[in-house]
Design an enzyme around this catalytic site. Sequence first.
Site, short mmCIF file in Angstrom:
data_model
loop_
_atom_site.label_atom_id
_atom_site.label_comp_id
_atom_site.label_asym_id
_atom_site.label_seq_id
_atom_site.Cartn_x
_atom_site.Cartn_y
_atom_site.Cartn_z
N TYR A 112 -1.98 -0.59 10.61
CA TYR A 112 -1.85 -1.01 9.24
C TYR A 112 -0.62 -1.08 8.58
O TYR A 112 -0.38 -1.76 7.30
CB TYR A 112 -3.43 -0.45 8.43
CG TYR A 112 -3.68 -0.84 6.95
CD1 TYR A 112 -4.08 -1.97 6.42
CD2 TYR A 112 -3.14 0.17 6.23
CE1 TYR A 112 -4.41 -2.17 5.09
CE2 TYR A 112 -3.44 0.11 4.51
CZ TYR A 112 -3.80 -1.54 3.78
OH TYR A 112 -3.83 -1.29 2.76
N SER A 135 1.51 -0.98 -0.01
CA SER A 135 -0.06 -0.17 -0.12
C SER A 135 0.98 1.46 0.00
O SER A 135 1.74 1.36 0.26
CB SER A 135 -0.50 0.18 1.44
OG SER A 135 -1.60 1.50 0.74
N1 NAP Z 1 -8.84 0.21 -1.35
C1 NAP Z 1 -7.30 0.96 -1.39
O1 NAP Z 1 -6.99 1.99 -1.54
C2 NAP Z 1 -6.03 0.15 -1.37
C3 NAP Z 1 -5.12 0.99 -0.97
C4 NAP Z 1 -3.76 0.35 -0.53
C5 NAP Z 1 -3.86 -1.11 -1.25
N2 NAP Z 1 -4.77 -1.77 -0.49
C6 NAP Z 1 -4.39 -3.95 -0.60
O2 NAP Z 1 -4.57 -4.40 -1.51
C7 NAP Z 1 -5.76 -5.32 -1.08
C8 NAP Z 1 -6.56 -5.61 -1.47
O3 NAP Z 1 -8.19 -4.65 -0.68
P1 NAP Z 1 -10.05 -4.15 -1.15
O4 NAP Z 1 -9.49 -2.32 -0.75
O5 NAP Z 1 -9.77 -4.98 -2.43
O6 NAP Z 1 -10.03 -4.97 0.04
P2 NAP Z 1 -11.76 -6.15 -0.09
O7 NAP Z 1 -12.30 -5.63 -1.31
O8 NAP Z 1 -11.88 -5.14 1.54
O9 NAP Z 1 -11.20 -6.81 -0.78
C9 NAP Z 1 -9.81 -7.70 0.66
C10 NAP Z 1 -9.68 -9.48 -0.41
O10 NAP Z 1 -9.06 -10.22 1.03
C11 NAP Z 1 -9.80 -11.33 1.52
N3 NAP Z 1 -9.20 -11.37 3.16
C12 NAP Z 1 -9.82 -10.42 3.97
N4 NAP Z 1 -9.29 -10.97 4.52
C13 NAP Z 1 -8.59 -12.29 4.46
C14 NAP Z 1 -8.17 -14.07 4.74
N5 NAP Z 1 -8.31 -13.84 6.27
N6 NAP Z 1 -8.93 -14.66 3.81
C15 NAP Z 1 -8.95 -15.00 2.50
N7 NAP Z 1 -8.50 -13.57 2.26
C16 NAP Z 1 -9.20 -12.35 2.91
C17 NAP Z 1 -11.67 -10.94 1.01
O11 NAP Z 1 -12.57 -12.02 0.50
P3 NAP Z 1 -13.12 -12.54 1.91
O12 NAP Z 1 -13.56 -11.90 2.77
O13 NAP Z 1 -13.75 -13.86 1.03
O14 NAP Z 1 -12.17 -14.05 2.74
C18 NAP Z 1 -11.14 -10.08 -0.11
O15 NAP Z 1 -11.91 -11.05 -1.81
C19 NAP Z 1 -5.63 -5.42 0.73
O16 NAP Z 1 -4.09 -5.65 0.80
C20 NAP Z 1 -5.43 -4.12 1.26
O17 NAP Z 1 -4.40 -3.82 1.39
C21 NAP Z 1 -6.09 -1.27 -1.05
#
Ligand code: NAP
Length: 237
Positions: free
Chosen positions: A153, A140
């Site tokens: 985080y 991130s």
């Molecule tokens: N959105 C942003 O602005 C942003 C910015 C920088 C970095 N990121 C990073 O990008 C990645 C994805 O983020 P996102 O925004 O797409 O979040 P999201 O929409 O909440 O998706 C998170 C994904 O991770 C899975 N997950 C969570 N806990 C899990 C577990 N214990 N076991 C297996 N799967 C798990 C969830 O699926 P289930 O709930 O079905 O398990 C979901 O598919 C993350 O690493 C986040 O830190 C996001």
Amino acid sequence: MKVIITGASAGIGAGIARVLAGEGFSLGLLARSGDKLRALCEEFDRNQPDGYAVHASAACDLRDPQATETALHALIDRLDGVDALINNAGVVIRKDVWELTLDEWRTLVETNLCGLFYATRAVLPTMREQRRGHLINVSSISGRMPLPGGSAYAATKYAVAGFTESLFQEVRDFGIKATVLFPGSVDSASHRHDPAADHSWKVKPEEVGLACLDALNTAPGTCISRIEIRPLGRGPG
Ligand SMILES: NC(=O)c1ccc[n+]([C@@H]2O[C@H](COP(=O)([O-])OP(=O)(O)OC[C@H]3O[C@@H](n4cnc5c(N)ncnc54)[C@H](OP(=O)(O)O)[C@@H]3O)[C@@H](O)[C@H]2O)c1
């Protein structure tokens, strides 16, 4: 190409999957929500004209090391190999340190860091044996600069960066690439900290998918080891 994506049931992971499926890649999708993964696989199967690509899913909690190893091996079997693993699954909890519970700390560390390690460890023997592979680990922008109100985080995301950049030095001589991806603000539901606000200025999950596609498509002898993807505008306020 055969690519396994963790956290593919929503947000960025689903966006990456949609882009790679559109390129005709075979995909192994992993998350806890098996129903959402199956629906995505059915969508990809319907949309591929030649029926050549394989789309498989594994419902798994990445905090469980044994379950993660079993799920990754099952996906490698279903795809009949693996060319890349995109470690994208993660959770965000934004609280000041004095408000964060021990359970929340453990959830962040066990998902964002331990889960990524378990998944990486499960694919490395195959990649080392075939002397080819690509690990793309989603950190991130909070893995590069402080996030007040999100120290725990940010700690996990700095750790993902340190892990990936060190891992690259360990695996490059085996022909394995490692890329750390630093997204800025991406429009996923879990990162809409103020649901009523305007989120249209953010990077779209599919645009992160396009960045992954670029990294996967680099020449065999080269590796894009760091990618920072940011929205052009800074958004309202
Ligand atoms: N959105 C942003 O602005 C942003 C910015 C920088 C970095 N990121 C990073 O990008 C990645 C994805 O983020 P996102 O925004 O797409 O979040 P999201 O929409 O909440 O998706 C998170 C994904 O991770 C899975 N997950 C969570 N806990 C899990 C577990 N214990 N076991 C297996 N799967 C798990 C969830 O699926 P289930 O709930 O079905 O398990 C979901 O598919 C993350 O690493 C986040 O830190 C996001």
